[in-house]
Design a protein around this motif. Sequence first.
Motif, PDB file in Angstrom:
ATOM      1  N   PHE A   1       0.765  -1.182   0.015  1.00  0.00           N
ATOM      2  CA  PHE A   1       0.174   0.063  -0.086  1.00  0.00           C
ATOM      3  C   PHE A   1       0.782   1.306   0.061  1.00  0.00           C
ATOM      4  CE2 PHE A   1      -0.054  -0.830   4.727  1.00  0.00           C
ATOM      5  CZ  PHE A   1       0.638   0.289   5.138  1.00  0.00           C
ATOM      6  N   VAL A   2       2.117   1.222   0.244  1.00  0.00           N
ATOM      7  CA  VAL A   2       2.977   2.409   0.374  1.00  0.00           C
ATOM      8  C   VAL A   2       3.333   3.029  -1.027  1.00  0.00           C
ATOM      9  CG1 VAL A   2       3.985   2.072   2.735  1.00  0.00           C
ATOM     10  CG2 VAL A   2       5.256   1.236   0.582  1.00  0.00           C
ATOM     11  N   HIS A   3       2.993   2.222  -1.993  1.00  0.00           N
ATOM     12  CA  HIS A   3       3.089   2.517  -3.224  1.00  0.00           C
ATOM     13  C   HIS A   3       1.980   3.147  -4.071  1.00  0.00           C
ATOM     14  CE1 HIS A   3       7.190   0.467  -3.210  1.00  0.00           C
ATOM     15  NE2 HIS A   3       6.605  -0.751  -3.076  1.00  0.00           N
TER      16      HIS A   3
ATOM     17  N   ALA B   1     -12.894   0.404  10.395  1.00  0.00           N
ATOM     18  CA  ALA B   1     -11.896   0.901  11.417  1.00  0.00           C
ATOM     19  C   ALA B   1     -10.486   0.126  11.150  1.00  0.00           C
ATOM     20  CB  ALA B   1     -12.534   0.986  12.825  1.00  0.00           C
ATOM     21  N   VAL B   2      -9.596   0.970  11.506  1.00  0.00           N
ATOM     22  CA  VAL B   2      -8.202   0.480  11.317  1.00  0.00           C
ATOM     23  C   VAL B   2      -7.335   0.527  12.516  1.00  0.00           C
ATOM     24  CG1 VAL B   2      -5.893   0.622  10.136  1.00  0.00           C
ATOM     25  CG2 VAL B   2      -8.212   1.005   8.776  1.00  0.00           C
ATOM     26  N   GLY B   3      -6.886  -0.526  13.088  1.00  0.00           N
ATOM     27  CA  GLY B   3      -5.776  -0.571  14.225  1.00  0.00           C
ATOM     28  C   GLY B   3      -4.438  -1.137  13.741  1.00  0.00           C
TER      29      GLY B   3
ATOM     30  N   GLU C   1       2.090   6.692  12.366  1.00  0.00           N
ATOM     31  CA  GLU C   1       0.554   7.324  11.988  1.00  0.00           C
ATOM     32  C   GLU C   1       0.958   7.628  10.372  1.00  0.00           C
ATOM     33  OE1 GLU C   1      -0.120  10.806  14.066  1.00  0.00           O
ATOM     34  OE2 GLU C   1      -0.436  10.044  15.974  1.00  0.00           O
ATOM     35  N   ASP C   2       2.181   8.141   9.915  1.00  0.00           N
ATOM     36  CA  ASP C   2       2.059   8.348   8.426  1.00  0.00           C
ATOM     37  C   ASP C   2       2.127   7.167   7.795  1.00  0.00           C
ATOM     38  OD1 ASP C   2       4.680   7.453   9.229  1.00  0.00           O
ATOM     39  OD2 ASP C   2       5.917   8.865   8.099  1.00  0.00           O
ATOM     40  N   VAL C   3       2.434   6.029   8.100  1.00  0.00           N
ATOM     41  CA  VAL C   3       2.365   4.826   7.276  1.00  0.00           C
ATOM     42  C   VAL C   3       0.887   4.398   7.414  1.00  0.00           C
ATOM     43  CG1 VAL C   3       3.015   2.404   7.309  1.00  0.00           C
ATOM     44  CG2 VAL C   3       4.897   4.274   7.596  1.00  0.00           C
ATOM     45  N   THR C   4       0.310   4.531   8.752  1.00  0.00           N
ATOM     46  CA  THR C   4      -1.143   3.873   8.575  1.00  0.00           C
ATOM     47  C   THR C   4      -1.833   4.911   8.109  1.00  0.00           C
ATOM     48  OG1 THR C   4      -0.473   3.607  11.085  1.00  0.00           O
ATOM     49  CG2 THR C   4      -2.699   3.748  10.351  1.00  0.00           C
ATOM     50  N   ALA C   5      -1.832   6.193   7.794  1.00  0.00           N
ATOM     51  CA  ALA C   5      -2.355   7.078   6.665  1.00  0.00           C
ATOM     52  C   ALA C   5      -2.374   6.719   5.386  1.00  0.00           C
ATOM     53  CB  ALA C   5      -1.844   8.547   6.948  1.00  0.00           C
ATOM     54  N   LEU C   6      -1.422   6.170   4.975  1.00  0.00           N
ATOM     55  CA  LEU C   6      -1.168   5.631   3.527  1.00  0.00           C
ATOM     56  C   LEU C   6      -2.075   4.399   3.562  1.00  0.00           C
ATOM     57  CD1 LEU C   6       2.696   5.990   2.926  1.00  0.00           C
ATOM     58  CD2 LEU C   6       0.672   7.254   1.993  1.00  0.00           C
ATOM     59  N   PHE C   7      -2.230   3.293   4.339  1.00  0.00           N
ATOM     60  CA  PHE C   7      -3.204   2.488   4.544  1.00  0.00           C
ATOM     61  C   PHE C   7      -4.700   2.892   4.257  1.00  0.00           C
ATOM     62  CE2 PHE C   7      -5.389  -1.278   6.658  1.00  0.00           C
ATOM     63  CZ  PHE C   7      -5.089  -1.886   5.417  1.00  0.00           C
ATOM     64  N   ALA C   8      -5.005   3.872   5.092  1.00  0.00           N
ATOM     65  CA  ALA C   8      -6.189   4.508   4.919  1.00  0.00           C
ATOM     66  C   ALA C   8      -6.610   4.994   3.472  1.00  0.00           C
ATOM     67  CB  ALA C   8      -6.562   5.396   6.128  1.00  0.00           C
ATOM     68  N   GLU C   9      -5.612   5.576   3.208  1.00  0.00           N
ATOM     69  CA  GLU C   9      -5.776   6.199   1.690  1.00  0.00           C
ATOM     70  C   GLU C   9      -6.016   5.234   0.653  1.00  0.00           C
ATOM     71  OE1 GLU C   9      -2.990   8.536  -1.286  1.00  0.00           O
ATOM     72  OE2 GLU C   9      -2.715   8.766   0.714  1.00  0.00           O
ATOM     73  N   PHE C  10      -5.296   4.102   0.774  1.00  0.00           N
ATOM     74  CA  PHE C  10      -5.267   2.994  -0.059  1.00  0.00           C
ATOM     75  C   PHE C  10      -6.751   2.081   0.031  1.00  0.00           C
ATOM     76  CE2 PHE C  10      -4.916  -1.774  -1.143  1.00  0.00           C
ATOM     77  CZ  PHE C  10      -4.253  -1.571  -2.310  1.00  0.00           C
TER      78      PHE C  10
ATOM     79  N   GLU D   1     -14.859   3.308   3.140  1.00  0.00           N
ATOM     80  CA  GLU D   1     -14.981   4.401   4.161  1.00  0.00           C
ATOM     81  C   GLU D   1     -14.207   3.929   5.453  1.00  0.00           C
ATOM     82  OE1 GLU D   1     -18.016   7.147   6.815  1.00  0.00           O
ATOM     83  OE2 GLU D   1     -18.912   5.830   5.001  1.00  0.00           O
ATOM     84  N   VAL D   2     -13.326   4.732   5.610  1.00  0.00           N
ATOM     85  CA  VAL D   2     -12.317   4.556   6.834  1.00  0.00           C
ATOM     86  C   VAL D   2     -13.035   5.528   8.140  1.00  0.00           C
ATOM     87  CG1 VAL D   2     -10.121   4.524   8.219  1.00  0.00           C
ATOM     88  CG2 VAL D   2     -10.396   3.961   5.585  1.00  0.00           C
ATOM     89  N   THR D   3     -13.472   4.782   8.963  1.00  0.00           N
ATOM     90  CA  THR D   3     -14.367   5.687  10.119  1.00  0.00           C
ATOM     91  C   THR D   3     -13.437   6.045  11.465  1.00  0.00           C
ATOM     92  OG1 THR D   3     -15.209   3.753  11.301  1.00  0.00           O
ATOM     93  CG2 THR D   3     -16.498   4.393   9.640  1.00  0.00           C
ATOM     94  N   ARG D   4     -12.460   5.196  11.438  1.00  0.00           N
ATOM     95  CA  ARG D   4     -11.401   5.477  12.566  1.00  0.00           C
ATOM     96  C   ARG D   4     -10.162   4.977  12.287  1.00  0.00           C
ATOM     97  NH1 ARG D   4     -12.631   4.966  19.026  1.00  0.00           N
ATOM     98  NH2 ARG D   4     -10.601   5.960  19.882  1.00  0.00           N
ATOM     99  N   VAL D   5      -9.088   5.752  12.704  1.00  0.00           N
ATOM    100  CA  VAL D   5      -7.729   4.969  12.526  1.00  0.00           C
ATOM    101  C   VAL D   5      -6.779   5.160  14.009  1.00  0.00           C
ATOM    102  CG1 VAL D   5      -5.366   5.410  11.367  1.00  0.00           C
ATOM    103  CG2 VAL D   5      -7.468   5.382  10.079  1.00  0.00           C
ATOM    104  N   ARG D   6      -6.181   4.108  14.180  1.00  0.00           N
ATOM    105  CA  ARG D   6      -5.661   4.298  15.454  1.00  0.00           C
ATOM    106  C   ARG D   6      -3.863   3.533  15.150  1.00  0.00           C
ATOM    107  NH1 ARG D   6      -5.961   5.929  20.934  1.00  0.00           N
ATOM    108  NH2 ARG D   6      -4.429   4.594  22.297  1.00  0.00           N
ATOM    109  N   SER D   7      -2.946   4.302  15.427  1.00  0.00           N
ATOM    110  CA  SER D   7      -1.475   3.802  15.071  1.00  0.00           C
ATOM    111  C   SER D   7      -0.844   3.640  16.330  1.00  0.00           C
ATOM    112  CB  SER D   7      -0.829   4.988  14.462  1.00  0.00           C
ATOM    113  OG  SER D   7      -1.542   5.184  13.240  1.00  0.00           O
ATOM    114  N   SER D   8      -0.272   2.484  16.603  1.00  0.00           N
ATOM    115  CA  SER D   8       0.662   2.193  17.930  1.00  0.00           C
ATOM    116  C   SER D   8       2.167   2.765  17.725  1.00  0.00           C
ATOM    117  CB  SER D   8       0.546   0.914  17.956  1.00  0.00           C
ATOM    118  OG  SER D   8      -0.547   0.288  18.235  1.00  0.00           O
ATOM    119  N   GLY D   9       2.347   2.881  16.390  1.00  0.00           N
ATOM    120  CA  GLY D   9       4.093   3.387  16.503  1.00  0.00           C
ATOM    121  C   GLY D   9       5.073   2.462  16.726  1.00  0.00           C
TER     122      GLY D   9
END
Length: 243
Positions: free
Chosen positions: A80-82, A122-124, A129-138, A145-153
């Motif tokens: 997904f990062v691509h 929802a995504v856990g 955070e920046d990598v998780t955001a790319l997954f949500a965008e994918f 529809e992504v209703t919530r995103v949680r990143s653990s870092g």
Amino acid sequence: MTSLGFLYPGHSAEDDYPRIEQLLGSDIRVDLVHTGLGEDAHRLPAPRELGSAEQLGEGMERLRLSGVETVVWACTSAGFVHGWQGAQDQVRALARLAGMPASSTSFAFVHAARELGVRRVAVGATYPEDVTALFAEFLRAGGLEVTRVRSSGVGSAAEAGAWGEEEVLTLARAADDAGAEALLLPDTALHTVAYLGLLEKSLAKPVLTANQVTVWEGLRLADRRVNAPELGALFTREPIVQV
């Protein structure tokens, strides 16, 4: 006998795959070949460098000798990062290289959500955070529809692979959203197969996890359907007919 092939970077949660093979309880063989991990880091740019053509090609040669029928690139972030188009190009290149149907864990999540008929997720994620955001965008590019995103870092696959039931359940509960029809846990370095029943019972909704959807995707490519309740709603529900 149906033989499914998987290219898996490193060794963090590799034991999820023989566990899934046992739970399928039928004439399904799961063949796992490890590719190079490079820098073990969830932060960018490491995931972009992980699925190189050289690494995938070397692994594919070993899988081809085992007689597999399909192949899935079992690394979510290195797909997904691509972006949507870049991930499609990656899968097409893998299919040409393999000479058989191919996909990746990133697309497996989208296909699995469609199979369940869910649109809001929802995504856990263990990722920063920046990598998780790319997954949500994918996922959004795939029509979800992504209703919530949680990143653990979490900093590395090795660290994610050391997580147990308590950590996985804590992440899932923190990421869940009342408006989401399913929860997604995207890291293939995270052990989740042993906890699928507990996760879905706790959240009262389908939970899609990386290694689970990866094997399901291999079965989808092989046009096989297996009923395996221990592997969650994805392996028990009837397919949704898209109109």
